[in-house]
Motif scaffolding. Sequence first.
Motif, PDB file in Angstrom:
ATOM      1  N   ALA A  29       0.726  -1.405  -0.024  1.00  0.00           N
ATOM      2  CA  ALA A  29      -0.155  -0.041  -0.024  1.00  0.00           C
ATOM      3  C   ALA A  29       0.919   1.153   0.049  1.00  0.00           C
ATOM      4  CB  ALA A  29      -0.799   0.186   1.189  1.00  0.00           C
ATOM      5  N   PRO A  30       0.535   2.420  -0.792  1.00  0.00           N
ATOM      6  CA  PRO A  30       1.290   3.344  -0.627  1.00  0.00           C
ATOM      7  C   PRO A  30       1.330   4.007   0.928  1.00  0.00           C
ATOM      8  CG  PRO A  30      -0.397   3.623  -2.282  1.00  0.00           C
ATOM      9  CD  PRO A  30      -0.906   2.096  -1.677  1.00  0.00           C
ATOM     10  N   THR A  31       2.515   4.387   1.105  1.00  0.00           N
ATOM     11  CA  THR A  31       2.933   4.797   2.736  1.00  0.00           C
ATOM     12  C   THR A  31       3.602   5.579   2.756  1.00  0.00           C
ATOM     13  OG1 THR A  31       3.125   2.247   3.171  1.00  0.00           O
ATOM     14  CG2 THR A  31       4.048   3.701   4.757  1.00  0.00           C
ATOM     15  N   LEU A  32       3.080   6.621   4.076  1.00  0.00           N
ATOM     16  CA  LEU A  32       4.038   7.800   4.254  1.00  0.00           C
ATOM     17  C   LEU A  32       4.298   7.539   5.741  1.00  0.00           C
ATOM     18  CD1 LEU A  32       4.577  10.691   3.717  1.00  0.00           C
ATOM     19  CD2 LEU A  32       2.389  11.498   4.606  1.00  0.00           C
ATOM     20  N   PHE A  33       5.487   7.938   6.087  1.00  0.00           N
ATOM     21  CA  PHE A  33       6.098   7.936   7.253  1.00  0.00           C
ATOM     22  C   PHE A  33       5.839   9.525   7.742  1.00  0.00           C
ATOM     23  CE2 PHE A  33       7.884   4.084   6.069  1.00  0.00           C
ATOM     24  CZ  PHE A  33       8.015   3.097   6.820  1.00  0.00           C
ATOM     25  N   VAL A  34       5.527   9.832   8.888  1.00  0.00           N
ATOM     26  CA  VAL A  34       5.530  11.114   9.000  1.00  0.00           C
ATOM     27  C   VAL A  34       6.313  11.108  10.913  1.00  0.00           C
ATOM     28  CG1 VAL A  34       4.083  13.105  10.002  1.00  0.00           C
ATOM     29  CG2 VAL A  34       3.204  11.671   8.161  1.00  0.00           C
ATOM     30  N   MET A  35       7.293  11.476  10.467  1.00  0.00           N
ATOM     31  CA  MET A  35       8.226  11.369  11.845  1.00  0.00           C
ATOM     32  C   MET A  35       8.716  12.685  12.528  1.00  0.00           C
ATOM     33  SD  MET A  35       8.616   8.201  11.221  1.00  0.00           S
ATOM     34  CE  MET A  35       9.690   7.790  12.736  1.00  0.00           C
ATOM     35  N   LEU A  71       4.529  12.734  19.587  1.00  0.00           N
ATOM     36  CA  LEU A  71       3.346  12.918  19.337  1.00  0.00           C
ATOM     37  C   LEU A  71       2.974  14.066  18.268  1.00  0.00           C
ATOM     38  CD1 LEU A  71       1.964  13.048  23.087  1.00  0.00           C
ATOM     39  CD2 LEU A  71       1.235  11.558  21.218  1.00  0.00           C
ATOM     40  N   VAL A  72       3.393  13.579  17.080  1.00  0.00           N
ATOM     41  CA  VAL A  72       3.275  14.570  15.972  1.00  0.00           C
ATOM     42  C   VAL A  72       2.090  15.525  15.873  1.00  0.00           C
ATOM     43  CG1 VAL A  72       4.065  15.031  13.531  1.00  0.00           C
ATOM     44  CG2 VAL A  72       5.172  13.251  14.903  1.00  0.00           C
ATOM     45  N   HIS A  73       1.004  14.420  15.943  1.00  0.00           N
ATOM     46  CA  HIS A  73      -0.384  15.104  15.655  1.00  0.00           C
ATOM     47  C   HIS A  73      -0.695  16.024  16.712  1.00  0.00           C
ATOM     48  CE1 HIS A  73      -1.810  11.734  18.126  1.00  0.00           C
ATOM     49  NE2 HIS A  73      -2.825  12.628  18.457  1.00  0.00           N
ATOM     50  N   VAL A  84       9.718  14.503   7.601  1.00  0.00           N
ATOM     51  CA  VAL A  84      10.272  14.632   8.949  1.00  0.00           C
ATOM     52  C   VAL A  84      10.186  15.996   9.339  1.00  0.00           C
ATOM     53  CG1 VAL A  84      12.503  14.577  10.466  1.00  0.00           C
ATOM     54  CG2 VAL A  84      12.002  12.848   8.619  1.00  0.00           C
ATOM     55  N   PHE A  85       9.324  16.182  10.624  1.00  0.00           N
ATOM     56  CA  PHE A  85       8.932  17.746  10.918  1.00  0.00           C
ATOM     57  C   PHE A  85      10.151  17.813  12.351  1.00  0.00           C
ATOM     58  CE2 PHE A  85       4.105  17.442  10.656  1.00  0.00           C
ATOM     59  CZ  PHE A  85       4.044  17.263   9.494  1.00  0.00           C
TER      60      PHE A  85
END
Length: 338
Positions: free
Chosen positions: A263-269, A318-320, A311-312
Amino acid sequence: MRASPLLTICGLALSLGVGSAILPARAAEEPLGIALEGFPYPNPVFYLPLTRDGEAQRLAYMDVPASGSPNGRTALLLHGRNFPSSYWQSVIEALTAAGYRVVAPDQLGFGKSSKPVGPFSFDTLAADTVALLDSLGLPRVDVVAHSMGGMLAVRLARTAPERINSLVLEAPIGLEDYRFTVPPVPTERLLRIEGDVTADVYRRQLMTSYSLSLPDTAIAPFVSLRERVKGSGEYPRWLRSFVNSYQMIWGQPVVHEIPLVRAPTLFVMGGQDRNAPGRAFAPEALRARMGDNAAHAQALAARMPDGRTEVFSGIGHLVHMEAPSRFNATVLEFLNGH
């Protein structure tokens, strides 16, 4: 058929992460049942009957319709180990406003769901999640998963790939095989350690292990939540269930499966996130190399058929909650592109 919704009460600020000082002192101090009876969620809560270890169980979930023009899609939100699904509130609001229906369960062992005391497995959690989707008539969903929920999402994408349209992994753990650095820890030892955790110790654990850019007040409701559960007559059951989830994380790695997810996957780190479960039990010489999560995500995404990483910088685990506007915009751009 869904059960009647659990009536929510005026503590919406609690699920938003506002300090419990705004609530009456008596309410903040009262013991809480291990199914979080009386703890407010931002949306009505429903229950799916399940059986685990020969016992009747109930899986709690929120099912929130689109508030904007419906786009016919559903987002499934999978929580982390230390938080109930109520912490998704800002994400739910953003997704529903954009036309998504949102389903946010508490896995068995967490939040308002029942607390089984047998061994945990990601295979079982994935099967429970598929049972929930089946009960709601949802053949295919987009998944947004945080922390331990990321490990579950990987297993779900492997065991039921036809159910997953796209996958967002927010600060997932399990990007390394913890067995290579952390020795086995007996369950009885973990029970003693976790049972001795005070509110102040737990608050420091969250702030430091998660490298949070949030003020203490943002996590105060979750610290209070854990402390209040200690007053329940069923607290020993909660404690054993919580400890068993650690054994699952340690002993059932998913990192070797991540490159196989189609599946198309996005890591948000979070760039500051170096969370590594079990680090305290690892030999001191190995601890420093654990938890290089952003780098692990980038390396794994490069090995996937359709994976990428965002990457933020300056953000922790707790990115969100730490960067809600940017997180929601990033997630919606990715989902709408698939």
